[in-house]
Design a protein around this motif. Structure first.
Motif, PDB file in Angstrom:
ATOM      1  N   LEU A  90       5.405   5.197   2.231  1.00 52.84           N
ATOM      2  CA  LEU A  90       5.052   6.611   2.196  1.00 52.84           C
ATOM      3  C   LEU A  90       5.927   7.299   1.162  1.00 52.84           C
ATOM      4  O   LEU A  90       7.154   7.296   1.273  1.00 52.84           O
ATOM      5  N   LEU A  91       5.296   7.896   0.156  1.00 51.75           N
ATOM      6  CA  LEU A  91       6.022   8.617  -0.883  1.00 51.75           C
ATOM      7  C   LEU A  91       6.361  10.011  -0.351  1.00 51.75           C
ATOM      8  O   LEU A  91       5.582  10.954  -0.485  1.00 51.75           O
ATOM      9  N   GLU A  92       7.529  10.106   0.250  1.00 50.23           N
ATOM     10  CA  GLU A  92       7.895  11.326   0.980  1.00 50.23           C
ATOM     11  C   GLU A  92       8.011  12.545   0.075  1.00 50.23           C
ATOM     12  O   GLU A  92       7.813  13.682   0.525  1.00 50.23           O
ATOM     13  N   ASP A  93       8.320  12.332  -1.206  1.00 48.96           N
ATOM     14  CA  ASP A  93       8.462  13.467  -2.120  1.00 48.96           C
ATOM     15  C   ASP A  93       7.163  13.776  -2.861  1.00 48.96           C
ATOM     16  O   ASP A  93       7.156  14.564  -3.810  1.00 48.96           O
ATOM     17  N   VAL A 132       0.865  -1.176   0.000  1.00 48.83           N
ATOM     18  CA  VAL A 132       0.000   0.000   0.000  1.00 48.83           C
ATOM     19  C   VAL A 132       0.902   1.226   0.000  1.00 48.83           C
ATOM     20  O   VAL A 132       1.754   1.389   0.879  1.00 48.83           O
ATOM     21  N   LEU A 133       0.712   2.087  -0.992  1.00 53.16           N
ATOM     22  CA  LEU A 133       1.513   3.292  -1.163  1.00 53.16           C
ATOM     23  C   LEU A 133       0.653   4.503  -0.823  1.00 53.16           C
ATOM     24  O   LEU A 133      -0.519   4.555  -1.214  1.00 53.16           O
ATOM     25  N   VAL A 134       1.216   5.470  -0.102  1.00 50.39           N
ATOM     26  CA  VAL A 134       0.451   6.633   0.333  1.00 50.39           C
ATOM     27  C   VAL A 134       1.143   7.914  -0.120  1.00 50.39           C
ATOM     28  O   VAL A 134       2.349   8.099   0.087  1.00 50.39           O
ATOM     29  N   ALA A 135       0.360   8.803  -0.753  1.00 51.83           N
ATOM     30  CA  ALA A 135       0.843  10.117  -1.167  1.00 51.83           C
ATOM     31  C   ALA A 135      -0.282  11.117  -0.937  1.00 51.83           C
ATOM     32  O   ALA A 135      -1.422  10.727  -0.663  1.00 51.83           O
ATOM     33  N   GLY A 136       0.014  12.414  -1.069  1.00 54.87           N
ATOM     34  CA  GLY A 136      -1.068  13.395  -0.983  1.00 54.87           C
ATOM     35  C   GLY A 136      -0.796  14.483   0.031  1.00 54.87           C
ATOM     36  O   GLY A 136       0.323  14.676   0.496  1.00 54.87           O
TER      37      GLY A 136
END
Length: 350
Positions: free
Chosen positions: A294-297, A259-263
């Motif tokens: 977590l897509l930090e960028d 599960v990838l999270v961005a936003g």
């Protein structure tokens, strides 16, 4: 499939900060042809299933000039995040099984909007006012009589609720009640996804034959709702529910291998969504934290010069998540280089 794809020719990075109508018919034809050209299989054939959760990537937060544009300290935070997010979706079409997009959803009279509160002379608070327990106890801020009436709430109950609510926030280690500018207004342009992100998500949906799941949050007028999984305060002073945990979404996320999270924003809706996952016993028992990325960028903190700066809070939260076993990664790096189950999947695919 973990191989990166080229970015399709219709994508215009210079337009990511603009609001425009997505040409659905053209993108449908483009996505269908793109899937054929690059042998992109339907999502139902994925052996390793990946879900991208796009948190509140709406104009209200992601487009310069809108009510709560998340600028970060750079001043262009969400704009840069959205360019990277679009490119990430396009380059990893074959590896993203489904996209879940959350939508902050509000109306004028809610506990965190100016019309809900007044001071001793009947003046409403300015945006970014912080309302503490002491402020409510001293009478510095109280519920506006007309706001309570328009919501069909007894004014006496509403005032008692405000006190109980701010106490619950303090006791739960949450931010003080914040008076936000009007944002994510239901029916308004600010509520819509950022146009370029909407286009990318639609393109993914067609290319992968995967229906995007939209999750609205935040309509209860008596509580804030940062997390995609539930309101800031679950019950009122009498123990009556102010909202419920989104157990259906949690159960859905648990079915994925990654599960990838961005936003937006890193300091608020993203952080509290991940925090809710961290503290959910089912999530911990079924090992989702080790599958969470977590897509930090592709996320930035709330920063309003001269008013608030949540950068340090956001960074501390992400450090805490990493310590708990969540993977903090960058969208510009290939999925095959990411740690955890994605690394295992990449090795198996070789």
């Amino acid at each position: 499939m973990l191989e990166a794809l080229p970015v399709p020719p219709h994508y215009a990075p210079d337009l990511v900060g603009d609001v425009w109508k997505v040409d659905y018919e053209a993108r449908f034809r483009d996505a269908t042809a793109w899937a054929d050209e690059h042998a992109i299989p339907p999502a139902t054939e994925d052996r390793f299933r990946t879900c991208l959760v796009v948190v509140d990537v709406q104009n209200t937060f992601g487009t310069p000039g809108f009510e709560l544009f998340v600028a970060g300290r750079s001043g262009t935070g969400a704009l840069d995040d959205n360019r990277r997010l679009c490119e990430f979706v396009y380059r990893n079409l074959s590896s993203l099984t489904q996209v879940v997009a959350t939508l902050d959803t509000h109306q004028a009279f809610q506990i965190f909007h100016s019309p809900f509160l007044v001071d001793e002379v009947g003046e409403h608070p300015h945006p970014f006012t912080l309302v503490s327990v002491a402020d409510v106890e001293s009478g510095r801020w109280r519920v506006d009589l007309h706001a309570a009436e328009t919501l069909g709430v007894d004014p006496g109950y509403a005032q008692e609720h405000l006190l109980a609510y701010t106490r619950a926030l303090a006791e739960g280690g949450k931010y003080d009640l914040t008076v936000w500018p009007f944002h994510a207004m239901l029916g308004g342009i600010g509520h819509a996804l950022v146009s370029a992100v909407e286009e990318a998500v639609f393109f993914h949906s067609v290319a992968r034959r995967s229906q995007t799941l939209f999750e609205a949050k935040g309509r209860n007028p008596l509580t804030e709702h940062y997390s995609a999984l539930g309101p800031e305060v679950l019950t009122d002073r009498d123990g009556e529910p102010l909202g419920t945990r989104n157990t259906a979404l949690i159960e859905r996320l648990l079915t994925y291998d990654a599960v990838l999270v961005a936003g937006q924003a890193k300091s608020h809706c993203v952080a509290w969504t991940v925090d809710d996952l961290l503290h959910d016993p089912t999530v911990r028992e079924r090992g989702l934290l080790g599958r969470l990325y977590l897509l930090e960028d592709c996320t930035s903190p709330v920063v309003v010069p001269g008013a608030v700066d949540y950068t340090d809070d956001a960074d501390a939260a992400f450090a805490r998540f990493a310590d708990a076993g969540v993977h903090v990664v960058r969208s510009t790096e290939p999925l095959s280089s990411w740690p955890g189950p994605l690394a295992t999947a990449a090795a198996a695919a070789r």
